[in-house]
Design a protein around this motif. Structure first.
Motif, PDB file in Angstrom:
ATOM      1  N   HIS A  52     -82.661  20.154 -11.867  1.00  0.00           N
ATOM      2  CA  HIS A  52     -81.540  19.828 -12.735  1.00  0.00           C
ATOM      3  C   HIS A  52     -80.429  19.110 -11.984  1.00  0.00           C
ATOM      4  N   ASP A  53     -80.193  19.510 -10.743  1.00  0.00           N
ATOM      5  CA  ASP A  53     -79.144  18.847  -9.963  1.00  0.00           C
ATOM      6  C   ASP A  53     -79.498  17.381  -9.704  1.00  0.00           C
ATOM      7  N   ALA A  54     -80.778  17.113  -9.444  1.00  0.00           N
ATOM      8  CA  ALA A  54     -81.202  15.720  -9.234  1.00  0.00           C
ATOM      9  C   ALA A  54     -81.009  14.901 -10.506  1.00  0.00           C
ATOM     10  N   LEU A  55     -81.266  15.501 -11.665  1.00  0.00           N
ATOM     11  CA  LEU A  55     -81.056  14.795 -12.926  1.00  0.00           C
ATOM     12  C   LEU A  55     -79.579  14.471 -13.133  1.00  0.00           C
ATOM     13  N   GLU A  56     -78.707  15.404 -12.790  1.00  0.00           N
ATOM     14  CA  GLU A  56     -77.273  15.146 -12.934  1.00  0.00           C
ATOM     15  C   GLU A  56     -76.817  14.054 -11.972  1.00  0.00           C
ATOM     16  N   ASP A  57     -77.354  14.058 -10.755  1.00  0.00           N
ATOM     17  CA  ASP A  57     -76.976  13.023  -9.791  1.00  0.00           C
ATOM     18  C   ASP A  57     -77.442  11.640 -10.253  1.00  0.00           C
ATOM     19  N   PRO A  70     -79.102  -1.352 -28.436  1.00  0.00           N
ATOM     20  CA  PRO A  70     -78.785  -2.608 -27.729  1.00  0.00           C
ATOM     21  C   PRO A  70     -79.584  -2.721 -26.450  1.00  0.00           C
ATOM     22  N   PRO A  71     -79.901  -3.959 -26.005  1.00  0.00           N
ATOM     23  CA  PRO A  71     -80.707  -4.145 -24.796  1.00  0.00           C
ATOM     24  C   PRO A  71     -80.131  -3.461 -23.575  1.00  0.00           C
ATOM     25  N   THR A  72     -78.819  -3.421 -23.443  1.00  0.00           N
ATOM     26  CA  THR A  72     -78.235  -2.775 -22.280  1.00  0.00           C
ATOM     27  C   THR A  72     -78.442  -1.279 -22.300  1.00  0.00           C
ATOM     28  N   GLY A 123     -75.854   6.058 -12.506  1.00  0.00           N
ATOM     29  CA  GLY A 123     -76.171   4.932 -13.383  1.00  0.00           C
ATOM     30  C   GLY A 123     -77.640   4.601 -13.473  1.00  0.00           C
ATOM     31  N   GLU A 124     -78.502   5.595 -13.400  1.00  0.00           N
ATOM     32  CA  GLU A 124     -79.937   5.369 -13.571  1.00  0.00           C
ATOM     33  C   GLU A 124     -80.207   4.773 -14.953  1.00  0.00           C
ATOM     34  N   PRO A 125     -81.085   3.763 -15.057  1.00  0.00           N
ATOM     35  CA  PRO A 125     -81.414   3.221 -16.380  1.00  0.00           C
ATOM     36  C   PRO A 125     -81.837   4.342 -17.340  1.00  0.00           C
ATOM     37  N   PRO A 126     -81.413   4.245 -18.590  1.00  0.00           N
ATOM     38  CA  PRO A 126     -81.562   5.385 -19.505  1.00  0.00           C
ATOM     39  C   PRO A 126     -82.984   5.893 -19.670  1.00  0.00           C
ATOM     40  N   TYR A 127     -83.942   4.980 -19.853  1.00  0.00           N
ATOM     41  CA  TYR A 127     -85.299   5.449 -20.100  1.00  0.00           C
ATOM     42  C   TYR A 127     -86.008   5.862 -18.815  1.00  0.00           C
ATOM     43  N   ARG A 128     -85.534   5.396 -17.681  1.00  0.00           N
ATOM     44  CA  ARG A 128     -86.016   5.942 -16.412  1.00  0.00           C
ATOM     45  C   ARG A 128     -85.584   7.405 -16.298  1.00  0.00           C
ATOM     46  N   GLN A 166     -72.560  10.847 -23.338  1.00  0.00           N
ATOM     47  CA  GLN A 166     -71.320  10.259 -22.839  1.00  0.00           C
ATOM     48  C   GLN A 166     -71.581   9.049 -21.942  1.00  0.00           C
ATOM     49  N   THR A 167     -72.698   9.043 -21.243  1.00  0.00           N
ATOM     50  CA  THR A 167     -73.004   7.944 -20.313  1.00  0.00           C
ATOM     51  C   THR A 167     -73.670   6.773 -21.014  1.00  0.00           C
ATOM     52  N   TYR A 168     -74.666   7.043 -21.846  1.00  0.00           N
ATOM     53  CA  TYR A 168     -75.480   5.975 -22.426  1.00  0.00           C
ATOM     54  C   TYR A 168     -75.081   5.594 -23.850  1.00  0.00           C
ATOM     55  N   GLY A 169     -74.258   6.386 -24.513  1.00  0.00           N
ATOM     56  CA  GLY A 169     -73.820   6.030 -25.849  1.00  0.00           C
ATOM     57  C   GLY A 169     -74.279   7.029 -26.895  1.00  0.00           C
ATOM     58  N   TYR A 170     -73.557   7.009 -28.021  1.00  0.00           N
ATOM     59  CA  TYR A 170     -73.846   7.976 -29.086  1.00  0.00           C
ATOM     60  C   TYR A 170     -75.214   7.742 -29.730  1.00  0.00           C
ATOM     61  N   GLU A 171     -75.793   6.512 -29.543  1.00  0.00           N
ATOM     62  CA  GLU A 171     -77.110   6.253 -30.129  1.00  0.00           C
ATOM     63  C   GLU A 171     -78.168   7.223 -29.614  1.00  0.00           C
TER      64      GLU A 171
END
Length: 867
Positions: A622-627, A282-284, A632-637, A666-671
């Protein structure tokens, strides 16, 4: 091409010079046709890069004068495409002589859902239709999408060929089936309404429908067999608009190839534009609407995953298809290179045309070179067979020439005088000289080819570029074909109070009052060619200086204190269109630069750049990635940073990787379970098991050290190294191009870290264990295995220096030989800027021309793998 079918219908759409009508069609002067594209990107390539550019090349004089005013204003995509269709339909009008033309009444895109419906409808202007009828009938009792344009006799499906987009092929066959079914139901309905249940009398059948399946650049036998399984048979491949008696079901199918491969995007960039495949997320979830936050224009059609090459080769395992398409485009380029080198068509004993020196880096590059050598062998064999078949006729002609003293042969039956080669040679001697541009053409022909597999440098696409062109692509997204869609209020702001209140009004509809306009980004804009490779710290001041210079040039003439004669006034009036066009271009780029620079000055942008720089130094983040995922960072970013961490650290430890993977799902979806799996398969992500003795040396760290990828101090205003494109990191591909100039001396350790190639290169061992190849093309052609048995020649830099000494051109930039760098898997704008920087340097011995399968960035590359 045996799989091409319908070779006589390579032009798109069919010209008005032949009888292009379906059986039983009306007797009007034109036949209506609609175009249905497999993807939105392919639609844009054909409309804007093929039909539009071809129309501009073919029209001069009166028509060109009428378009000068249109170039000075920004057009929306609908307005631009309406003009393209109007001009093209004007070209397709019948030229007399009893021939009938064709009229395109609409363009559509197959729905990404694959159900056979169409989206993104764009119709031609009603003024083009003689009867004023729209292709959509409001009284149609069958309002299904696939029934749109049910009365149009010709439907042309333009699809990506070469096996790149089978889902669109299936959707096109389903759409055809729906159209036929709805047409049959509609005919019965109208006969019942008109109380005319009787079928048409014998001899006056219902109009046949023509369905053209046009594959770009070619159709494979696999695609032909796939269509046969879907019930689409090539009933008419030679003349789809001729006899339809043999066609069943009231339709004619035409399977054709449209040999469009390399498309010039700039004066030094050519692209196959291998697009195809729609992201089913989905676009979102995909984050494709990120550009809307920055003023980019939206689209009603779901954006496709623009980069198709890597998905096709790495995920679908079809490396042979990619290698074949690229190799065929290289053969075509070498045919053009023969003309540039001054070669004659019949000169088969020389190497004119074939690039003398060929190098490849990476497994897919080796496959491309192997396929190119094989195609040259096949071409030579076919030419030899043709010569044998024509041998008898040629010997008879030679005997007739000899009997006439070697001068001429007169055909008594036709009265045609045929001049032989003897007379041509004598005329050439009497003329005194050859083509005055011959030496220049020879110097500018392609002297070396370097094929680069995208897999040898997956780090660069994950990084954020800091050039003007790269930032536009990163923030707004440059569309296929080289243009950017921005809201009209961005490039044409209205400073009135009423307009500002309307802008702030929450009830305002952005689509109605603030449409998106298209701004071209290519060498047709001289200002853009100067500013596109500027660093983010300098392009703002550069545009300001250009504005001051333009203002001064205008004020010098409009100064009333200076007397002007009529000649000067006339010259100024002639320059008004140029001045207006330059002013429009400058205004557009100033507003776009403000938009891009504001995004680059944001806190999130700077934090992302600092995180990237830490990862390039092989530091764990790794900590920066978790933060970021928690914020809510855009998924592909976020995925770009995750892949960058994995690539620069030789993988992510298993425990940490599982934790990040769980949070992403869990954040972006099972896709994204499938997305992460595909990224692992393509080599972007790797789970690293922890051992007691973990080596500190990684493939990336070796590359970084031996190639000198990190340059701490680089002056953005006056750069001395191509690392300025990202403020301190030089793209690895640019470093490999530099290394090729010195024969890869001292890079044995880095070469061992390149992905290993199979096939001829690996078995022969002639190219660093199959990781790279360095061969020469000879005449007659030979296989890659035979070429690898010979000793490698001198470095490319030595060859260029030797040629310069022989020709006496020295270091003249305009007369340097051409190095063709071909990226298989896509090239980024950051890499293009780095290669242009090298090409402009006097110390670099070549002018670089870049070819690629597509233009990519981190987002498009990762999205393409999630289809």
């Amino acid at each position: 091409d045996s799989a091409g079918g319908g070779g006589g219908h390579g032009d798109l759409p069919p010209s008005g010079g032949g009888p292009i009508v379906a059986s039983g069609a009306s007797s009007s002067s034109t036949v209506e046709q609609r175009l249905v594209f497999g993807s939105a990107d392919l639609r844009r390539v054909v409309l804007h890069q093929v039909m539009h550019q071809n129309n501009h090349r073919g029209h001069e004089g009166k028509k060109e004068k009428t378009k000068k005013g249109k170039k000075n204003k920004n057009l929306t995509q609908a307005q631009e495409e309406e003009e393209i269709m109007r001009d093209w339909n004007e070209e397709l009008k019948p030229s007399g002589g009893g021939h009938r033309g064709t009229e395109i009444v609409g363009t559509h895109v197959l729905s990404p859902s694959g159900d056979g419906s169409i989206v993104g409808d764009t119709n031609s202007s009603s003024s083009n239709n003689n009867n004023g009828r729209s292709m959509f009938s409001q009284s149609n009792p069958f309002p299904d999408e696939s029934d749109d344009g049910n009365n149009v006799p010709i439907t042309s499906y333009i699809l990506r060929g070469g096996g790149f987009d089978l889902p669109s092929l299936s959707a096109a066959a389903l759409h055809r089936r729906k159209v036929l079914a709805n047409s049959s139901q509609s005919s019965r309905f109208h006969r019942a309404v008109n109380n005319n249940a009787q079928p048409p009398p014998h001899g006056n059948p219902q109009p046949e429908r023509v369905f053209r399946f046009i594959f770009v650049p070619r159709m494979t036998e696999m695609e032909r067999a796939f269509l046969n399984e879907l019930g689409v048979h090539g009933d008419s491949s030679d003349n789809p608009f001729g006899n339809t008696a043999a066609a069943g079901g009231g339709s004619v199918n035409s399977l054709e190839s449209l040999p469009i491969d390399l498309i010039p995007l700039d004066d030094d960039v050519l692209s196959l534009e291998l697009t195809g495949g729609i992201s089913f997320l989905p676009p979102t979830a995909t984050g494709i609407n990120e550009s809307d936050k920055s003023g980019g224009g939206g689209s009603s059609v779901a954006p496709p995953a623009s980069a198709a090459c890597m998905r096709h080769s790495e995920i679908e395992g079809c490396e042979a298809d990619v290698a074949d398409v690229v190799a065929r485009s290289l053969l075509k380029l070498q045919l053009l290179n023969r003309v540039a080198a001054g070669g004659a068509d019949g000169d088969r004993s020389s190497l004119k045309g074939a690039v003398p020196r060929v190098q490849g880096l990476g497994p897919l590059a080796t496959a491309v070179i192997d396929r190119m050598f094989t195609l040259r062998l096949e071409e030579e064999r076919l030419e030899a067979q043709a010569d044998e078949e024509d041998g008898v006729e040629e010997s008879e002609d030679e005997m007739m020439v000899a009997s006439n003293g070697g001068d001429e042969v007169v055909n008594a039956a036709d009265g045609v005088e045929i001049t032989t080669g003897t007379d041509w040679q004598q005329d050439k001697q009497h003329s005194g000289s050859e083509d005055p541009n011959g030496d220049l053409n020879k110097q500018q022909s392609i002297q070396a080819l370097l094929v680069i597999d995208r897999k040898i440098d997956l780090v660069t696409p994950m990084l954020t570029p800091l050039t003007y062109e790269g930032l536009i692509d990163d923030v707004l997204g440059i569309q296929v074909g080289g243009c950017v869609s921005v809201k009209k209020s961005i490039v044409e702001p209205d400073d009135s109070e009423e307009a500002q209140q309307q802008q702030r009004s929450p009830m305002r509809s952005s689509s109605d009052h603030d449409p998106a306009v298209l701004v071209p980004l290519n060498d047709s804009d001289p200002l853009y060619t100067e500013v596109r490779d500027k660093h983010v710290e300098t392009f703002g001041s550069f545009l300001q200086n250009q504005a001051k210079a333009l203002k001064e040039s205008h004020s010098q003439f409009t100064n009333r204190e200076t007397a002007r004669d009529l000649a000067e006034i006339h010259q100024f009036v002639k320059q008004i269109p140029v001045f207006t066009r330059n002013l429009r271009s400058l205004t557009n780029h100033i507003h776009i630069a403000e938009l891009v620079k504001s995004a680059a000055e944001a806190t999130s942008f700077r934090q992302r750049w600092q995180t990237e720089r830490a990862m390039l130094e092989s530091e764990p983040c790794h900590d920066a990635l978790e933060d970021l995922i928690a914020s809510g960072e855009p998924p592909y970013r976020w995925l770009r940073l995750l892949c960058l961490q994995s690539l620069t650290s030789n993988g992510i430890k298993a425990a940490r990787y599982d934790s990040l993977r769980r949070e992403a799902v869990q954040t972006y979806g099972y896709e994204f379970v499938a997305v992460l799996s595909d990224l692992e398969k393509a080599g972007f992500l790797r789970k690293r098991e922890t051992f007691f003795m973990d080596s500190m040396q990684t493939p990336y760290s070796i590359m970084r050290k031996t190639l000198g990828l990190i340059v701490p101090d680089v002056d953005a205003s006056d750069p001395g190294d191509c690392a300025y494109v990202s403020s301190g990191y030089a793209p690895a591909t640019a470093r490999w191009v530099q290394a090729a100039m010195r024969g890869y001396a001292g890079l044995d350790e880095a070469i061992r870290e390149l992905p290993a190639a199979g096939g001829a290169g690996a078995s022969s061992g002639g190219g660093g264990g199959g990781r790279w190849v360095d061969v020469e093309q000879r005449c007659p052609p030979e296989s890659l295995v035979e070429a690898l048995k010979r000793k490698r020649g001198p470095s490319l830099g030595t060859l260029a220096k030797k040629q310069a000494e022989e020709s006496g051109v020295g270091k003249d930039e305009k007369k340097k030989p051409v190095l063709l760098v071909y990226f298989v898997g896509g090239v980024t704008f950051m890499e293009l800027a780095a290669l242009r920087f090298l090409s402009r340097r006097p110390s670099f011995p070549y002018n670089i021309v870049c070819c690629t399968t597509e233009i990519v960035n981190g987002g498009t590359l990762l999205r393409s793998l999630s289809c």
